[in-house]
Design an enzyme around this catalytic site. Sequence first.
Site, PDB file in Angstrom:
ATOM      1  N   SER A   1       0.798  -1.228   0.000  1.00 24.94           N
ATOM      2  CA  SER A   1       0.000   0.000   0.000  1.00 24.94           C
ATOM      3  C   SER A   1       0.827   1.273   0.000  1.00 24.94           C
ATOM      4  CB  SER A   1      -0.942   0.012   1.213  1.00 24.94           C
ATOM      5  OG  SER A   1      -0.206  -0.068   2.425  1.00 24.94           O
TER       6      SER A   1
ATOM      7  N   ASP B   1      -3.886   8.104   7.873  1.00 25.63           N
ATOM      8  CA  ASP B   1      -4.974   7.268   8.358  1.00 25.63           C
ATOM      9  C   ASP B   1      -4.549   6.292   9.445  1.00 25.63           C
ATOM     10  OD1 ASP B   1      -3.402   5.577   6.905  1.00 25.63           O
ATOM     11  OD2 ASP B   1      -4.919   5.016   5.431  1.00 25.63           O
TER      12      ASP B   1
ATOM     13  N   HIS C   1      -0.708   5.021   6.721  1.00 23.96           N
ATOM     14  CA  HIS C   1      -0.068   5.632   5.562  1.00 23.96           C
ATOM     15  C   HIS C   1       0.198   7.117   5.804  1.00 23.96           C
ATOM     16  CE1 HIS C   1      -2.660   2.218   4.370  1.00 23.96           C
ATOM     17  NE2 HIS C   1      -1.537   1.842   3.767  1.00 23.96           N
TER      18      HIS C   1
END
Length: 372
Positions: A46, A338, A341
């Site tokens: 991610s 968040d 990240h």
Amino acid sequence: MATLFHYSNTFSIFVTLVLLALLVLRQPSAAASCTTPPVIFNFGDSNSDTGGLVAGLGYPIGLPNGRLFFRRSTGRLSDGRLLIDFLCQSLNTNLLRPYLDSLGGTKFQNGANFAIVGSTTLPKNVPFSLSIQLMQFSHFKSRSLELASSSNSLKSMYISQDGFRNALYMIDIGQNDIARSFAKGNSYSQTVMLIPQVISEIKSGIKRLYDEGGRKFWIHNTGPLGCLPQKLSMVKSKDLDQHGCLASYNSAAKVFNQRLDHMCMELRNQLKDATIVNVDIYTIKYSLIANSNEYGFERPLMACCGYGGSPYNYNVKITCGHRGSNVCDKGSRFVSWDGIHYTETANAIVAMKVLSMHYSNPPTPFHFFCRH
């Protein structure tokens, strides 16, 4: 969705603008010497997924993700650009589209992104592990070469053999392997024992790309896992360091990075005609936490978007973008977006430091990979 924090700190906003401006000002010099950007292929999780999870599985990632630069959600887990986006812009090339985005209307002329949220190296037979991403690449290459050599009038729009040979292969994976081990309840020693297997998979991946003709590799080590608000909020027994991060998690990340550095050194000796650059992302990201005041980050261990307020603003049941979650003001200075990240502001600073060459081994200007 409520707005949780409002800061009228003019100086903080000014620093943000200056830092972003410096990044923008830096780009023309690199771009000027990069009239022909390289084709880029990225493999990872991610931290560099530019929309693969949404394209591949239809997983909903909506606003406020993407609210700054894109003004809409693009599948990136950030309020704006990721590190890989800034690196692409520094070479004056388009942002990488996810390989699984069949509706993107692109022929992937500048490369493709195989990174997917949640990816690991182990086990290697599950979606979307590194080995699966490499299988996807092999299929992509085979099909591209087939189309590039056909009588199709659009064949020039596909990547040729030369394009693959001179491409830049980027790898940013391993963080989730460490995180998953701890999440399973494994001890620090048990987690560290898994690291050689993870490194072995990355090494095999690089050799596989080399056998496919790749000669230019750019490899990121893993960041300070123990500084993520998600980990800090979910771990009950906290062994915190002087900056409030989980010492055992960061120690495991350091062991991984040491092994990765050694692996890169071995491959440089084995693959004499390859360029292998590994970048110390850990040191860069940890400096944002340890020296947060210097960067204007007021709450470096707190998520901008989440639920729960101080000290971490993270709740696994109410994550960013879900009903009940809160989001900080757009002008606020947060490292974490968040809980897992980074914000675009933090990513911009990381990108500037990466481009400085001070954290690369061997020190290599990123535009070295441009085609000449």
